[in-house]
Design a protein around this motif. Structure first.
Motif, PDB file in Angstrom:
ATOM      1  N   GLY A  99       0.839  -1.205   0.000  1.00  0.00           N
ATOM      2  CA  GLY A  99       0.000   0.000   0.000  1.00  0.00           C
ATOM      3  C   GLY A  99       0.872   1.252   0.000  1.00  0.00           C
ATOM      4  O   GLY A  99       0.587   2.233  -0.693  1.00  0.00           O
ATOM      5  N   PHE A 103       0.934   4.061  -2.832  1.00  0.00           N
ATOM      6  CA  PHE A 103       0.688   5.455  -2.477  1.00  0.00           C
ATOM      7  C   PHE A 103       1.863   6.339  -2.896  1.00  0.00           C
ATOM      8  O   PHE A 103       1.686   7.444  -3.411  1.00  0.00           O
ATOM      9  N   THR A 104       3.076   5.829  -2.693  1.00  0.00           N
ATOM     10  CA  THR A 104       4.259   6.616  -3.043  1.00  0.00           C
ATOM     11  C   THR A 104       4.390   6.761  -4.556  1.00  0.00           C
ATOM     12  O   THR A 104       4.756   7.830  -5.057  1.00  0.00           O
ATOM     13  N   TRP A 111       3.043  11.200   2.311  1.00  0.00           N
ATOM     14  CA  TRP A 111       3.027  10.708   3.689  1.00  0.00           C
ATOM     15  C   TRP A 111       3.977  11.527   4.554  1.00  0.00           C
ATOM     16  O   TRP A 111       3.615  11.964   5.648  1.00  0.00           O
TER      17      TRP A 111
END
Ligand code: SF4
Ligand code: SF4
Length: 472
Positions: A99, A103-104, A111
């Motif tokens: 995840g 996301f990155t 984040w």
């Protein structure tokens, strides 16, 4: 500051937080209070509120999150992971890591800038305290020597109080709020381990937020080190628009020919006015105009600072903005691409599997293992004795009573009565069981037997295991 030994003088910058002589370059960033700062602050406060309230939230009488290391039970959002749930925990960990990859790949280091506790507490708790006592860097902030003598000790005292509170909250995730409250009203001698944990976490937070600070992001955080493989040219990053900004103000125009030498004072037409505000606000001390860098935590401070400068020089905002390396080169921004889709499919598959396994988990778990030592013993009466161990786990949130029995096993006798096995909520027990088997029941030295655990209602679990005996 140059290194005293010219041989050890580095040729270029090693770290933004390091002087050439190896000493630390202290970063004291200015604050830029633009729209991105306000958005991040709102989000940060919401996260802090979430962190503070979560240990107090209960579902069906148990905390929604409790990482009970002593009892080896992790309760996450109502489901309790027991020591036997290694596979489920592994699924959760792999989903979480993938995840992060997903996301990155899409949003870059969002984040780090928006949700990492290091950034949230540093920027929205500890730095405001620092500004309260020392003033704002670059805007009325004073050098340490100029401050009234009481201010710096008072600032560290405030740090200590906040760190102590956060350490207690942190501990509540591991022992629960009720036990923590109980401990807080008792002498530390009654709960030395908890006291030591709070003291160590408080000290670690003081070290991190009062001294180490941006070094955590720049040199210690493994996630930051992974950026070079997690990001690609389409990932969203904070970026300086080189095409628009360069050549920046004060840059001599390129010399086109010997005859066309420009005057030394000539300036250029790029939008960057070389005010260095984007550098002065950067908490990791880098210059975003040097391109994408590992030290950039995407805190958006340079975006706010540059937008304010652009407003003053009547230019459109966004010289420093969220973009991608590909977009900066004129290619369309593509958030959805094969790598991202593959991550999304794998993560969705893993989480679906995890949810299915959790939902279909029986109310009672059983594990049957063979005892160590001899596989069987022949009794004086000629019957064959097998000794097993059965582990029963109550997966409900209520105490339960269980019974062990055999299912249709002719010729096999369970020696002890195991009708009243009482287990607390989420409790587990291991019991030895002795099975006497008629010698004639064995075929090729084996005989299968089914062991059943019965609980209240129709709760039951069965396991079939091979018993061993003489081959003939
Ligand atoms: S804040 Fe903007 S204008 Fe000023 S130096 Fe940075 S990029 Fe250039
Ligand atoms: S370069 Fe900009 S976004 Fe990156 S850490 Fe520095 S101020 Fe934050």
């Amino acid at each position: 500051m140059n290194h005293p030994n010219p041989l050890l003088q580095p040729e270029g910058r090693v770290l933004p937080t390091l002087e050439a002589d190896g000493s630390r370059r202290w970063i004291n960033p200015r604050l830029s209070t633009g729209k991105w700062f306000h958005r991040r602050r709102m989000f940060g406060f919401a996260l802090i509120a979430f962190f503070v309230t979560l240990p107090f939230v209960q579902v069906n009488g148990k905390p929604i999150v409790l990482l009970d290391i002593i009892a080896r039970q992790f309760t996450l959002f109502g489901y309790t992971f027991l020591p036997r749930d290694t596979f489920l925990l592994a699924l959760l960990m792999v989903s979480w890591i993938l995840g992060i990859f997903f996301f990155t790949a899409v949003f870059g280091r969002v984040w780090c800038g928006w949700a990492c506790p290091q950034t949230v507490y540093m920027e929205f708790v500890y730095r405001p305290i620092e500004r309260l006592f020392k003033g704002r860097a670059g805007v009325g902030g004073k050098a340490r020597a100029e401050l009234p003598a009481w201010r710096v000790p008072a600032m560290y005292a405030a740090y200590l109080v906040v760190s102590f509170l956060i350490a207690n909250l942190f501990l509540s995730y591991f022992v629960g709020v009720e036990r923590l409250m109980h401990w807080m009203t008792r002498s530390p001698l009654e709960h030395p381990t908890g006291f030591v944990v709070v003291a160590v976490v408080t000290a670690a937070m003081m070290f991190d937020f009062a001294f180490f600070r941006e070094q955590t992001c720049v040199i210690a955080c493994p996630y930051g080190r992974l950026q070079s493989v997690l990001l690609d040219r389409q990932s969203l990053v904070v970026q300086y628009d080189r095409a628009r900004g360069e050549p920046r103000r004060g840059t001599p125009l390129p010399i086109l020919s010997a005859e066309a030498v420009q005057p030394a004072t000539a300036t250029t037409t790029g939008d960057c006015v070389a005010c260095d505000m984007c550098v002065q606000v950067c908490p990791t001390g880098i210059d975003i105009r040097d391109g994408v860098q590992l030290e950039c935590i995407h805190c958006t401070q340079c975006m706010d600072a540059c937008d304010a400068v652009m407003a003053k020089v009547r230019k459109p905002p966004g010289l420093v903005r969220y973009s991608s390396q590909a977009a900066a080169e004129g290619q369309p921004l593509r958030l959805i691409r094969p790598r991202v889709v593959i991550y999304a499919i794998i993560v969705t598959g893993l989480l679906s599997l995890l949810s299915y396994l959790i939902v279909t988990k029986p109310a009672v778990d059983m594990l049957v293992v063979r005892n160590q030592g001899l596989p069987f013993v022949i009794n004086n009466d000629g019957r064959v004795l097998n000794t097993l161990r059965v582990q029963i786990t109550n997966r409900t949130d209520q105490p339960q009573r269980y019974a062990v029995s055999l299912v249709g096993s002719a010729g096999v006798t369970l020696m002890e009565g195991l009708d009243h096995i009482d287990l607390p909520a989420q409790g587990a027990v291991q019991k030895p069981i002795h099975l006497l088997v008629d010698r004639s029941a064995f075929v090729a030295g084996k005989h299968a037997v089914t062991i059943r655990i019965s609980g209240p209602g129709d709760v039951a679990a069965e396991r079939t295991i091979q018993l061993f005996g003489p081959a003939r």
